[in-house]
Each structure stands twice: as structure tokens, then as C-alpha cells.
Design a protein around this motif. Structure first.
Motif, mmCIF file in Angstrom:
data_model
loop_
_atom_site.group_PDB
_atom_site.id
_atom_site.type_symbol
_atom_site.label_atom_id
_atom_site.label_comp_id
_atom_site.label_asym_id
_atom_site.label_seq_id
_atom_site.Cartn_x
_atom_site.Cartn_y
_atom_site.Cartn_z
ATOM 1 N N GLU A 61 0.830 -1.211 0.000
ATOM 2 C CA GLU A 61 0.000 0.000 0.000
ATOM 3 C C GLU A 61 0.862 1.257 0.000
ATOM 4 O OE1 GLU A 61 -2.682 0.015 3.315
ATOM 5 O OE2 GLU A 61 -3.618 -1.864 2.750
ATOM 6 N N GLY A 62 2.034 1.195 -0.590
ATOM 7 C CA GLY A 62 2.916 2.351 -0.612
ATOM 8 C C GLY A 62 3.723 2.536 0.662
ATOM 9 N N LEU A 63 3.581 1.626 1.609
ATOM 10 C CA LEU A 63 4.330 1.698 2.866
ATOM 11 C C LEU A 63 5.513 0.730 2.792
ATOM 12 C CD1 LEU A 63 1.328 1.599 5.372
ATOM 13 C CD2 LEU A 63 2.593 3.611 4.608
ATOM 14 N N LYS A 64 6.714 1.238 3.007
ATOM 15 C CA LYS A 64 7.911 0.396 2.996
ATOM 16 C C LYS A 64 8.038 -0.284 4.348
ATOM 17 C CE LYS A 64 10.250 3.245 -0.359
ATOM 18 N NZ LYS A 64 11.358 4.137 -0.657
ATOM 19 N N LEU A 65 8.007 -1.603 4.335
ATOM 20 C CA LEU A 65 8.041 -2.377 5.578
ATOM 21 C C LEU A 65 9.456 -2.534 6.119
ATOM 22 C CD1 LEU A 65 5.482 -5.242 4.926
ATOM 23 C CD2 LEU A 65 5.141 -3.074 6.092
ATOM 24 N N GLU A 66 9.537 -2.468 7.430
ATOM 25 C CA GLU A 66 10.771 -2.730 8.157
ATOM 26 C C GLU A 66 10.487 -3.855 9.140
ATOM 27 O OE1 GLU A 66 12.819 0.826 9.633
ATOM 28 O OE2 GLU A 66 11.354 1.996 8.507
ATOM 29 N N GLU A 67 11.550 -4.480 9.595
ATOM 30 C CA GLU A 67 11.407 -5.596 10.526
ATOM 31 C C GLU A 67 12.398 -5.431 11.675
ATOM 32 O OE1 GLU A 67 10.946 -9.725 8.947
ATOM 33 O OE2 GLU A 67 12.856 -9.994 9.969
ATOM 34 N N LEU A 80 6.869 6.908 8.889
ATOM 35 C CA LEU A 80 5.964 7.932 8.369
ATOM 36 C C LEU A 80 6.586 9.306 8.562
ATOM 37 C CD1 LEU A 80 2.641 6.698 10.011
ATOM 38 C CD2 LEU A 80 3.395 6.310 7.664
ATOM 39 N N SER A 81 6.521 10.120 7.524
ATOM 40 C CA SER A 81 6.948 11.506 7.642
ATOM 41 C C SER A 81 5.810 12.304 8.246
ATOM 42 C CB SER A 81 7.291 12.085 6.263
ATOM 43 O OG SER A 81 8.403 11.421 5.728
ATOM 44 N N LEU A 82 6.139 13.265 9.072
ATOM 45 C CA LEU A 82 5.116 14.152 9.607
ATOM 46 C C LEU A 82 4.625 15.038 8.461
ATOM 47 C CD1 LEU A 82 6.715 15.181 13.015
ATOM 48 C CD2 LEU A 82 5.087 13.359 12.550
ATOM 49 N N PRO A 83 3.365 15.409 8.485
ATOM 50 C CA PRO A 83 2.831 16.243 7.404
ATOM 51 C C PRO A 83 3.588 17.556 7.262
ATOM 52 C CG PRO A 83 1.054 15.394 8.771
ATOM 53 C CD PRO A 83 2.345 15.055 9.466
ATOM 54 N N GLU A 84 3.553 18.116 6.063
ATOM 55 C CA GLU A 84 4.205 19.388 5.777
ATOM 56 C C GLU A 84 3.733 20.449 6.773
ATOM 57 O OE1 GLU A 84 6.884 21.767 4.030
ATOM 58 O OE2 GLU A 84 6.527 19.713 3.376
ATOM 59 N N GLY A 85 4.685 21.179 7.320
ATOM 60 C CA GLY A 85 4.352 22.234 8.271
ATOM 61 C C GLY A 85 4.309 21.774 9.717
ATOM 62 N N SER A 128 0.096 -7.801 13.107
ATOM 63 C CA SER A 128 -0.385 -7.543 11.747
ATOM 64 C C SER A 128 0.565 -6.573 11.050
ATOM 65 C CB SER A 128 -1.811 -6.977 11.774
ATOM 66 O OG SER A 128 -1.837 -5.758 12.471
ATOM 67 N N LEU A 129 0.391 -6.457 9.740
ATOM 68 C CA LEU A 129 1.228 -5.554 8.963
ATOM 69 C C LEU A 129 0.732 -4.116 9.099
ATOM 70 C CD1 LEU A 129 1.521 -7.615 5.655
ATOM 71 C CD2 LEU A 129 3.307 -7.256 7.362
ATOM 72 N N PRO A 130 1.619 -3.154 9.028
ATOM 73 C CA PRO A 130 1.187 -1.752 9.015
ATOM 74 C C PRO A 130 0.307 -1.493 7.793
ATOM 75 C CG PRO A 130 3.552 -1.899 9.332
ATOM 76 C CD PRO A 130 3.073 -3.269 8.990
ATOM 77 N N SER A 131 -0.671 -0.606 7.955
ATOM 78 C CA SER A 131 -1.629 -0.345 6.887
ATOM 79 C C SER A 131 -2.121 1.093 6.973
ATOM 80 C CB SER A 131 -2.810 -1.307 7.046
ATOM 81 O OG SER A 131 -3.937 -0.861 6.351
ATOM 82 N N HIS A 132 -2.608 1.610 5.849
ATOM 83 C CA HIS A 132 -3.220 2.943 5.843
ATOM 84 C C HIS A 132 -4.502 2.969 6.666
ATOM 85 C CE1 HIS A 132 -0.532 4.989 3.105
ATOM 86 N NE2 HIS A 132 -0.552 3.951 2.302
ATOM 87 N N GLN A 133 -5.049 1.805 7.006
ATOM 88 C CA GLN A 133 -6.273 1.731 7.799
ATOM 89 C C GLN A 133 -6.001 1.752 9.307
ATOM 90 O OE1 GLN A 133 -9.130 2.127 6.227
ATOM 91 N NE2 GLN A 133 -7.789 2.272 4.441
ATOM 92 N N ASP A 134 -4.737 1.731 9.702
ATOM 93 C CA ASP A 134 -4.397 1.768 11.129
ATOM 94 C C ASP A 134 -4.829 3.099 11.734
ATOM 95 O OD1 ASP A 134 -3.225 -0.734 11.033
ATOM 96 O OD2 ASP A 134 -1.225 0.063 10.629
ATOM 97 N N THR A 135 -5.314 3.032 12.954
ATOM 98 C CA THR A 135 -5.771 4.227 13.659
ATOM 99 C C THR A 135 -4.677 5.279 13.721
ATOM 100 O OG1 THR A 135 -7.217 2.831 14.984
ATOM 101 C CG2 THR A 135 -6.822 5.048 15.786
ATOM 102 N N PHE A 136 -3.465 4.864 13.975
ATOM 103 C CA PHE A 136 -2.360 5.815 14.086
ATOM 104 C C PHE A 136 -2.165 6.569 12.773
ATOM 105 C CE2 PHE A 136 2.174 6.934 13.857
ATOM 106 C CZ PHE A 136 2.232 7.784 14.939
ATOM 107 N N VAL A 137 -2.154 5.873 11.657
ATOM 108 C CA VAL A 137 -1.958 6.516 10.353
ATOM 109 C C VAL A 137 -3.145 7.426 10.042
ATOM 110 C CG1 VAL A 137 -1.650 6.122 7.874
ATOM 111 C CG2 VAL A 137 -0.544 4.605 9.518
ATOM 112 N N ARG A 138 -4.349 6.946 10.317
ATOM 113 C CA ARG A 138 -5.551 7.740 10.023
ATOM 114 C C ARG A 138 -5.625 9.000 10.882
ATOM 115 N NH1 ARG A 138 -9.871 3.314 10.553
ATOM 116 N NH2 ARG A 138 -10.918 5.095 11.461
#
Length: 169
Positions: A61-67, A80-85, A128-138
Motif C-alpha cells: 500500500e505504498g508503505l515500505k516495511l521494516e522488521e 511515516l513523515s510528519l505532514p508538511e508544516g 499484523s502488517l502496518p496499513s493505511h487503515q491503522d488508527t495511528f496513520v488515520r
């Protein structure tokens, strides 16, 4: 506010007396991790000797996985990069120095200093794998919503919204 506490945070640069500027603040970019556990220790530790993340070369999903492994348990995460600004800060309570708290009547004794800053962080999951649906990402989406809600509304915006409503009827 009823039954609540009101406060504010003013960022102060750590004062070492040698003329340091904000550019001299420790940059922890790519060193901040959010682990799926609670560690009941607050003190120094040579984390790099025990926690050694590595790239898997896999992208989902465009997320580079690390282990990584923590206490024998496999963790999978993504940076994850923090949003611009936006920037992340590590804050510490600013000491009163040689002055006594009683001499600070009327002054803001609740001061914080900036110990470090960061522009990205890695969050880890165990089962589980990191996902764009994770609460933290959302939760990052709320920053854009808050910005949009607090922007002033221009007359042109009202006109275009009125036209759009009329077309829907």
C-alpha cells in the motif's frame, strides 16, 4: 473552563550558556519509534545494541516495511513523515535553576524546553502488517481536516457552494 485545568506550552531552547541556536537542537529524525508495548523503565539504555530495525525490501500500500525484534517478538513497522508544516519535539520540564519557586510568584513556573526535534517516526505492529487503515496513520488525516475547518471562508467559496446546492436540487 469548569473543573478543568488550563495551560500553555512555550518552547524554550535548552540553555547551555554557549550561544546555541535552534539549529543546534538534536535532530532525532529516523530515530523515533512507537512500539506496541509498555516499558516500565525511564532512564538511559543502549537501545541500538538490542533494537536493530532493517528494511525488508517489501512495500505494501505504498508503505515500505521494516522488521525488528523486541524481546524475541517479531515486529513489522513503517516510517511515516510528519505532514508538511508539522514537526515533532521532545520536551523536558525547564528547571528553575538557582531561583526558588517561592520567588516566582506571578511568573509561569510551568515551562518546557525543547530537547530534540524530529520529522518522521517509525511505528511498529506485532500481530499484523502496518496499513493505511491503522488508527495511528488515520489520525494524521485530522490535521488536514482541522486546517480546513479553521481557514477563513471567502465570499467566492460561499457563491460556489450556493451554485453547487442549486444544481443538486
Amino acid at each position: 473552563m469548569e473543573d478543568g485545568t488550563q495551560g500553555s506550552i512555550k518552547l524554550y531552547r535548552c540553555s547551555s550558556g554557549d550561544g546555541e541556536s535552534e539549529n543546534d537542537v538534536v535532530d532525532l529524525t529516523s530515530q523515533v519509534h512507537l512500539l506496541p508495548c509498555n516499558i516500565k523503565f525511564d532512564g538511559p539504555c543502549s537501545v541500538a545494541d538490542y533494537f536493530k530495525p532493517k528494511s525488508t525490501g517489501v512495500e505494501i500500500e505504498g508503505l515500505k516495511l521494516e522488521e525488528a525484534h523486541f524481546r524475541g517478538r517479531k515486529l513489522q513497522g513503517t516510517t511515516l513523515s510528519l505532514p508538511e508544516g508539522y514537526s515533532g519535539f521532545v520536551l523536558g520540564k525547564r528547571g528553575l535553576g538557582k531561583r526558588k519557586a517561592s520567588s516566582m510568584v506571578g511568573e509561569d513556573s510551568n515551562r518546557w524546553e525543547m530537547n530534540a526535534k524530529f520529522k518522521n517516526l517509525t511505528y511498529w505492529k506485532h500481530d499484523s502488517l502496518p496499513s493505511h487503515q491503522d488508527t495511528f496513520v488515520r489520525s494524521f488525516h485530522w490535521l488536514a481536516v482541522a486546517k480546513a475547518m479553521h481557514q477563513p471562508v471567502e465570499a467566492e467559496d460561499l457563491v460556489s457552494a450556493s451554485v453547487a446546492l442549486e444544481k443538486m436540487k
